[in-house]
Enzyme design. Sequence first.
Site: not given
Length: 236
Positions: A131-133, A135
């Site tokens: 989910p980093y991208d 976010s």
Amino acid sequence: MLPPPAKPLKVEAVAAESLGRGNVIPMIADVARDKDCARVVAMAHDRFGRLDILINNAGRGMKYVSERFLTEPTRFWETDPDVWRMVIDTNVNGPFLMAQAAVSGMIAAGYGRIVNITMNHATMRRRGFSPYDTSKAALESETVIWAQDLDGTGVTVNALLPGGATATVMIPDELLQDGLAKLLEPTIIVSPLLWLVSDASSGVTGGRLDASRWTREGPEADAAAAAMDDAGWCAN
């Protein structure tokens, strides 16, 4: 598994060099908790009398999904839901809660600078990086919307990115030791950040500044113009 809470002694050690000058105050807070965000803002007002600058740099990266995220991508359905929620809470909800707590004082003062730390658009599309991208794509949208909401108040909102993978705690030690990551130095963002939070950037809002494109020679206004694009996704 979620990470342990920060240790107060480590925070105090990092701040120790500046404590004598009174310009760094160590404290523990969770940006995903609205009461903590309000407490941080209240502390700044109590200690300094005002709050002019908010840099949304707190973040959780891909190492919480997998220590080998650069070489062995994790598909989204393989991600621990608790880790997904933690990353989104920190990287999306955290900037919102901090900005919400800080902005009323800035509007009242007629001046403020909000800087959201983002990343390359190509990384936002990278396989195995959620989910980093996800976010950071959301944070970029927040940047565009907040800039419009605050238009005319004297408070600006811009995004800032190093321009590539950077040697921070988000990169696991194992990958650094293996030499698998060619990394930028974190100090690359210092000059463009100082410009963004200065009076020289007045009227500049809703932009994204790529520190890797910032030139060290010549006037800062020219360096900013060469490194700046509109925040959000470019229309084709």
